[in-house]
Write an enzyme that holds these catalytic residues in place. Sequence first.
Site, PDB file in Angstrom:
ATOM      1  N   GLY A 149       0.834  -1.196   0.000  1.00  0.00           N
ATOM      2  CA  GLY A 149       0.000   0.000   0.000  1.00  0.00           C
ATOM      3  C   GLY A 149       0.868   1.244   0.000  1.00  0.00           C
ATOM      4  N   ASP A 203      -8.381   5.444  10.219  1.00  0.00           N
ATOM      5  CA  ASP A 203      -8.208   4.747   8.938  1.00  0.00           C
ATOM      6  C   ASP A 203      -8.922   3.400   8.968  1.00  0.00           C
ATOM      7  OD1 ASP A 203      -7.344   4.695   6.324  1.00  0.00           O
ATOM      8  OD2 ASP A 203      -5.349   3.935   6.784  1.00  0.00           O
TER       9      ASP A 203
END
Length: 373
Positions: free
Chosen positions: A85, A203
């Site tokens: 990511g 998140d």
Amino acid sequence: MKRAPLKSSKSSVNVIKTTKKYDDAEALSAMARSISMHTAGSKQRLIAEEILRHGNVRVAGEVFTFRELASATENFNPELLVGEGGFGRVYKGHLKTTNQIVAVKQLDRNGVQGNREFLAEVLTLSLVHHPNLVNLIGYCADGHQRILVYEYMCNGSLEGHLLDLPPNKKHLDWYTRMKIANGAAQGLEYLHDTANPPIIYRDFKPSNILLDEQFNPKLSDFGLAKLGPTGEQDHVSTRVMGTYGYCAPEYAQTGKLTTKSDIYSFGVVFLEIISGRRAIDNTKPTEEQNLVAWAKPLFKDKAKFTLLADPLLEGKYPVKGMYQAVAVAAMCLQDEASTRPLIADVVTALEYLADENANDENTDDEITIPPDL
């Protein structure tokens, strides 16, 4: 239904012998000072100073050398890559000294963001311990290397079992979905209500919810986590960070972050769990690309709730349980932050929905959909 109080559990960690031996608190402080001195950005210095203010923090793990972690991952062999990511790459590793399988996250070495996420994650996971939060085994801060070592979660992320499944992969049944949602909510409840100071996760998304062999969920990736407001403050002002599609509207517009921002993100993920749809999916027709925008009109008519169900479930779910699940998602997704539920109330509702032995026919207690949705 009365809930037993949550019990904090700290996983035991095997001690790894390294060439560096620090007292836990001294190790964290030394790391923060070192990174602070070698980083020009004021934000990085602030993060380091935030760690230094918590002088009694005990590091939740061991200090590894880069050589040890290179050995554990076969020199970061691409074949051992299990995730990738914006933060960097995650490898499956084997600590030979303890015969332990671990996840090794090597943060992007372009400096600024890697340092910030590294410090935030070590600080957060040194302050908190709970069965629904991933366990930090240790870290490496050799030179420019910023590496975190976690327990390995063999079933990967919720995203890999929920969204865009290949035809040969088994889908999650209804109660497994509710169990995962409940456990993830309990992780948030610990961060909001038990951690001191409270922690805003910031998140919450399926790729950050990891699953063990029994599909018990654990929140991971605390690089964006923020210490919550203290004293008379009711929010933390910060640069807008997170993932598009999951951010609460008031946070995206003003940068004012509260625990209710996490509740909104939870609502988006819970809607994904119910529907099997992504928060943002550009492959769908325009009116269906934004999951929340597509779902909100359906919230107004109970007769349409079942249209939100993942087709892969093939109708195998308790209908009243579906109604209540949609109602919980709707309340979490209210535009006005103050009207969203507390995470403790969400957990109470989800504990019932995750109970396979609950008599669905007797669930007469209806959850009211807010009129402004």
